[in-house]
Design an enzyme around this catalytic site. Structure first.
Site, PDB file in Angstrom:
ATOM      1  N   ASN A 194       9.841  -2.817 -30.720  1.00  0.00           N
ATOM      2  CA  ASN A 194      10.265  -1.931 -29.177  1.00  0.00           C
ATOM      3  C   ASN A 194      10.093  -3.206 -28.125  1.00  0.00           C
ATOM      4  OD1 ASN A 194       7.089  -2.853 -27.601  1.00  0.00           O
ATOM      5  ND2 ASN A 194       6.833  -2.828 -29.453  1.00  0.00           N
ATOM      6  N   PHE A 227       4.436  -3.914 -21.839  1.00  0.00           N
ATOM      7  CA  PHE A 227       3.486  -3.978 -20.668  1.00  0.00           C
ATOM      8  C   PHE A 227       3.597  -2.735 -19.448  1.00  0.00           C
ATOM      9  CE2 PHE A 227       0.855  -7.483 -21.553  1.00  0.00           C
ATOM     10  CZ  PHE A 227       0.341  -7.075 -23.460  1.00  0.00           C
ATOM     11  N   SER A 264       1.734 -10.537 -27.536  1.00  0.00           N
ATOM     12  CA  SER A 264       3.165  -9.589 -27.707  1.00  0.00           C
ATOM     13  C   SER A 264       3.657 -10.014 -27.047  1.00  0.00           C
ATOM     14  CB  SER A 264       3.092  -8.242 -25.950  1.00  0.00           C
ATOM     15  OG  SER A 264       4.429  -7.970 -25.783  1.00  0.00           O
ATOM     16  N   ASN A 277       6.812  -9.376 -25.558  1.00  0.00           N
ATOM     17  CA  ASN A 277       8.012  -8.915 -24.788  1.00  0.00           C
ATOM     18  C   ASN A 277       7.520  -8.863 -23.050  1.00  0.00           C
ATOM     19  OD1 ASN A 277       8.984  -7.158 -26.634  1.00  0.00           O
ATOM     20  ND2 ASN A 277       7.350  -6.244 -26.980  1.00  0.00           N
ATOM     21  N   THR A 278       6.516 -10.300 -22.928  1.00  0.00           N
ATOM     22  CA  THR A 278       5.991 -10.304 -21.271  1.00  0.00           C
ATOM     23  C   THR A 278       6.247 -12.312 -22.094  1.00  0.00           C
ATOM     24  OG1 THR A 278       4.316  -8.699 -21.348  1.00  0.00           O
ATOM     25  CG2 THR A 278       4.315 -10.361 -20.449  1.00  0.00           C
ATOM     26  N   LYS A 310      -6.145 -10.682 -30.199  1.00  0.00           N
ATOM     27  CA  LYS A 310      -4.911 -10.155 -30.694  1.00  0.00           C
ATOM     28  C   LYS A 310      -3.727 -11.253 -30.954  1.00  0.00           C
ATOM     29  CE  LYS A 310      -2.497  -5.861 -31.762  1.00  0.00           C
ATOM     30  NZ  LYS A 310      -1.998  -4.521 -31.813  1.00  0.00           N
ATOM     31  N   ASN A 314       0.320  -8.833 -34.234  1.00  0.00           N
ATOM     32  CA  ASN A 314       1.000  -7.651 -33.333  1.00  0.00           C
ATOM     33  C   ASN A 314       2.296  -7.894 -33.910  1.00  0.00           C
ATOM     34  OD1 ASN A 314       1.958  -6.559 -31.077  1.00  0.00           O
ATOM     35  ND2 ASN A 314       0.889  -8.008 -29.666  1.00  0.00           N
ATOM     36  N   THR A 315       3.472  -7.564 -33.166  1.00  0.00           N
ATOM     37  CA  THR A 315       5.152  -7.131 -34.344  1.00  0.00           C
ATOM     38  C   THR A 315       5.341  -7.927 -34.404  1.00  0.00           C
ATOM     39  OG1 THR A 315       5.421  -7.709 -31.626  1.00  0.00           O
ATOM     40  CG2 THR A 315       4.854  -5.410 -32.671  1.00  0.00           C
TER      41      THR A 315
END
Length: 347
Positions: free
Chosen positions: A117, A121, A184, A186-187, A226, A255-256
């Site tokens: 993914n 966010f 994350s 993705n940010t 996290k 997390n991922t």
């Protein structure tokens, strides 16, 4: 076993024929519809009793939790809790609403029961999130609710602390615990906050604000952090030291991952984003073991990443976790995975 549990294997091919994000949203809506209707509530399972645990000073009904990310806006708390979770975590929420990354941004890798993914966010913002949380009944019925906070993509990384403080202030009255998401992928630059100096600065500011909020609201709310699975032992040791020095109550690992080593050559494996599911399991276990060595026996650790069976759940506890969270496993195994893990971990 309820009809919902029995039917998931039959329904999954239909869901997997849909776009992954569309199927995600469709499933949450249908689950909430079932839960809200007294007639169809009987389709939902009666969860096993499980074994209550103490986690960050909180009493959870069992050690199996829902990971953040599945319900980003806190709009389906009661329906998800009805599946039998011992604690539920929702978010990540940012101070302002944001669309996240362009679609498509969620991809299945069924050969490894994994997902990639790059949501970024996406959420409706703090005000809507809190309205949803306040409407839910899970906490009123004694359930434990974690609220996960992050920073807006438009906020420069050097000003990230401001967003986290806004999130902390906003969610504090409605949370049983608060998770600070700094992992994350993705940010842009978010994971830079895991570096020793940056992390200490952020956690110090949050801890100081928490003291003010505790006095204001006359209640102490635990804070967890996290972290990513893509960390070496030196980084893990620095994070553990910062958690303890700044009075943080727990850590969620992990997390991922950005690694593609175990999925190379598979369809979608070259998509940008975080990889979840079984490819993360070993990485998560390594981080948990490292954290436990550094943190000692009593510091709360929640293990998450790649749990597809009761055996995987037990692996997390054997590595040093006190509790677990599920996400990707639910997509592939369905809600029966929750009860399987509860039964396995009740001894």
């Amino acid at each position: 076993m309820s009809l919902l549990f029995k039917s998931y294997a039959a329904v999954r091919p239909l869901l997997f024929s849909m776009d992954a994000e569309q199927a995600h949203n469709f499933t949450l809506q249908r689950l909430s519809t079932l839960h809200q209707n007294p007639v169809t509530q009987r389709l939902l399972p009666t969860p096993p009793k499980g074994k209550p645990i103490q986690l960050m000073g909180l009493t959870c009904r069992n050690p199996v939790g829902l990971a953040a990310g599945l319900d980003k806006n806190g709009a389906h708390i009661d329906a998800l809790a009805s599946l039998g979770f011992g604690f539920v975590e929702v978010g990540t929420v940012t101070p302002l609403a944001q669309l996240g990354n362009p679609q498509p941004r969620l991809f299945r890798l069924p050969e490894r029961q994994a997902l990639i993914n790059r949501f970024g966010f996406n959420n409706d913002g703090l005000d809507t999130f809190l309205s949803n949380v306040k409407r839910s009944n899970w906490r009123k019925q004694g359930g434990i609710l974690g609220l996960n906070i992050g920073k807006n993509a438009s906020t420069p990384i050097e000003a990230a602390v401001d967003d986290y403080l806004k999130g902390l202030v906003g969610v504090y009255p409605e949370a049983d615990y608060i998770t600070v998401n700094i992992s994350s992928p993705n940010t842009q630059n978010l994971r830079a906050l895991q570096a020793a100096d940056e992390l200490s600065s952020l956690l110090r500011a949050l801890s100081e604000k928490r003291k003010e909020l505790s006095d204001q609201h006359q209640r102490y709310v635990p804070i967890a952090v996290k972290i990513a699975p893509d960390l070496n032992q030196e980084q893990i040791a620095a994070i553990a030291q910062s958690l303890q020095e700044n009075g943080i109550d727990g850590v969620i690992a992990t997390n991922t991952t950005l690694s593609r080593e175990t999925v190379e050559g598979l369809p979608h494996s070259d998509e940008q984003g975080g990889l979840s599911g079984p490819p993360v399991h070993a990485l998560s276990l390594s981080v948990i073991r490292g954290l436990r060595r550094e943190l000692g026996a009593d510091f709360p650790i929640i293990g998450v990443g790649g749990i597809q069976s009761a055996h995987d759940a037990q692996d997390k506890l054997d590595a040093g976790a006190n509790a677990i969270q599920l996400y990707t496993g639910l997509i592939y195994r369905g809600p029966a995975l929750i009860h399987e893990c509860i039964r396995a971990l009740q001894d």
